[in-house]
Design an enzyme around this catalytic site. Structure first.
Site, PDB file in Angstrom:
ATOM      1  CD  GLN A   1      36.835  38.068  40.791  1.00 22.14           C
ATOM      2  OE1 GLN A   1      37.190  37.104  40.120  1.00 22.14           O
ATOM      3  NE2 GLN A   1      35.732  38.048  41.504  1.00 22.14           N
ATOM      4  N   GLY A   2      40.694  41.306  40.445  1.00 23.80           N
ATOM      5  CA  GLY A   2      42.091  40.970  40.696  1.00 23.80           C
ATOM      6  C   GLY A   2      42.251  40.074  41.906  1.00 23.80           C
TER       7      GLY A   2
ATOM      8  CB  SER B   1      44.369  34.519  40.185  1.00 23.62           C
ATOM      9  OG  SER B   1      43.187  33.764  40.277  1.00 23.62           O
TER      10      SER B   1
ATOM     11  CB  SER C   1      38.098  37.820  33.320  1.00 27.53           C
ATOM     12  OG  SER C   1      38.393  36.495  33.664  1.00 27.53           O
TER      13      SER C   1
ATOM     14  CD  GLU D   1      33.666  34.612  40.788  1.00 22.36           C
ATOM     15  OE1 GLU D   1      34.228  34.749  41.893  1.00 22.36           O
ATOM     16  OE2 GLU D   1      34.256  34.641  39.703  1.00 22.36           O
TER      17      GLU D   1
ATOM     18  CG  ASN E   1      33.438  22.413  40.679  1.00 27.15           C
ATOM     19  OD1 ASN E   1      33.303  23.635  40.800  1.00 27.15           O
ATOM     20  ND2 ASN E   1      32.722  21.695  39.818  1.00 27.15           N
TER      21      ASN E   1
END
Length: 386
Positions: A125-126, A128, A160, A244, A368
């Site tokens: 997953q790209g 950030s 990741s 997610e 959060n």
């Protein structure tokens, strides 16, 4: 909602438990953040696929079993209860896969879902970027249209499994001069394309759990690699983020299993002589059970035609804090033994590893703090803070 499992669901549970017991990797697989561990986890994913367990709720034409979401929850409970390995293909299987089901074209589903299910192609997953983490809308990577292709430039970070994956999905600013959530496109990127430079980032333990991905005029076919309409990427990405933060990536089985192991460990090592630890252990188990029941309610709502919206942020707040509390309780129960590693550690060091991973829970999938803002503004309809 009927909490009584049907005979078919009970047979599925027994079938899954039997297969997992007979096929569990022995010895356990090495970390998927190493080259050898990644290879071993990919082989495990293929074994799951060949046995029909990789993506049980997907249509059969894409490698699934065509089961419903309740049956998927049943399988997930058995999967995690068995102590089976973490899913190296999870970004594709549980985030991009559902996104393509909902927003992709038939050509994209036929091209990408079967190799994703077989673990022939692992996705990362790209999201950030160096200046766009929690504030994703400030991203700077660009997509310039040139005929039938996108030309991609920019940098993604904290990717990741990026060091080993074959494909990446991400957001790119495709309309020059656009700002914030507007003018973004959701684009799929082959990491072996010319102009892609993947640089592993070592964690504290030295393993390359993350990577930086640099893109220098990378060309990809626009029709095949754009999910949804150009410029509509934010809406598509929020759909992916919902998977997610919701039940797709964090099924209740993955929390209930360690909660049950925690209770067993307390019974074995402490017993009634430590009533305070008893209460902490009981709280941890009750949180996991409450999450499980809430997700059965949510899935039942979806199967009846309902949808999950911004409530996914409430979900993410709950599971991230629950996971941390569960592992903190385990470490207090273990005392000094919690610091051990390797064969001498309780349960092979799973509690310490789980605690370290749980520390990241309040940060990834949207911090959060951001989720609390979403809950305040979009669920509770409170005034915006800025």
């Amino acid at each position: 909602m009927d909490l009584t499992f049907t005979p078919e669901q009970q047979r599925l549970r027994a079938e899954a438990a039997t297969w997992l017991a007979a096929n569990m990797p022995d010895p356990p697989l090495a970390s998927m953040d190493t080259a050898d561990g990644f290879k071993a986890h990919r082989a495990w994913e293929r074994q799951l696929h060949d046995a029909g367990w990789a993506v049980v709720a997907w249509p059969e034409e894409y490698g699934g079993r065509g089961l419903d979401l309740i049956e998927w929850l049943v399988f997930e409970e058995e999967y995690w209860r068995s102590g089976a390995p973490g899913r190296v293909g999870q970004n594709g299987l549980f985030l991009l896969g559902p996104t393509l089901m909902e927003h992709g074209t038939e050509e994209q589903r036929a091209r990408f879902l079967p190799p994703m299910a077989r673990a022939d192609e692992i996705w990362c997953q790209g999201w950030s970027e160096p200046q766009a983490g929690s504030d994703l809308a400030s991203l700077r990577s660009t997509a310039r249209r040139d005929g039938e292709e996108w030309v991609l430039s920019g940098q993604k970070i904290w990717v990741s499994r990026g060091a080993f994956a074959e494909w990446m999905f991400g957001l790119f600013r495709s309309e020059p001069g656009s700002e914030r959530h507007r003018g973004l496109s959701f684009i799929l990127v082959p990491l072996d394309a010319d102009g892609v430079d993947v640089r592993p980032i070592a964690q504290l333990d030295g393993e390359t759990g993350f990577a930086e991905v640099f893109l220098d005029d990378v060309r990809v076919p626009a029709d095949l690699c754009t999910v949804g309409h150009p410029g509509d990427g934010w809406r598509i990405a929020m759909s992916t983020a919902g998977f997610e933060r919701g039940v797709s990536l964090r099924s209740p089985g993955r929390f209930l299993a360690p909660a049950e192991r925690l209770v067993a460990r307390w019974v074995e090592s402490a017993g009634p002589g430590r009533p305070s630890a008893r209460d902490e252990v009981l709280d941890a188990w009750m949180d996991a059970e409450a999450y499980r029941l809430y997700q059965y309610r949510t899935v039942s709502h979806v199967l009846e035609g309902g949808a999950v919206g911004f409530e996914a942020s409430l979900n993410k707040l709950f599971w991230s804090q629950m996971d941390l509390h569960l592992h903190e309780t385990a470490l207090r129960l273990l005392g000094a033994d919690a610091a051990l590693a390797g064969d001498e550690a309780p349960d092979g060091g799973a509690w310490l590893d789980g605690f370290l991973f749980a520390l990241a829970g309040p940060i990834y999938a949207g911090t959060n703090q951001i989720q609390r803002n979403i809950v305040a503004e979009r669920v509770l309809d409170l005034p915006r803070s800025r």
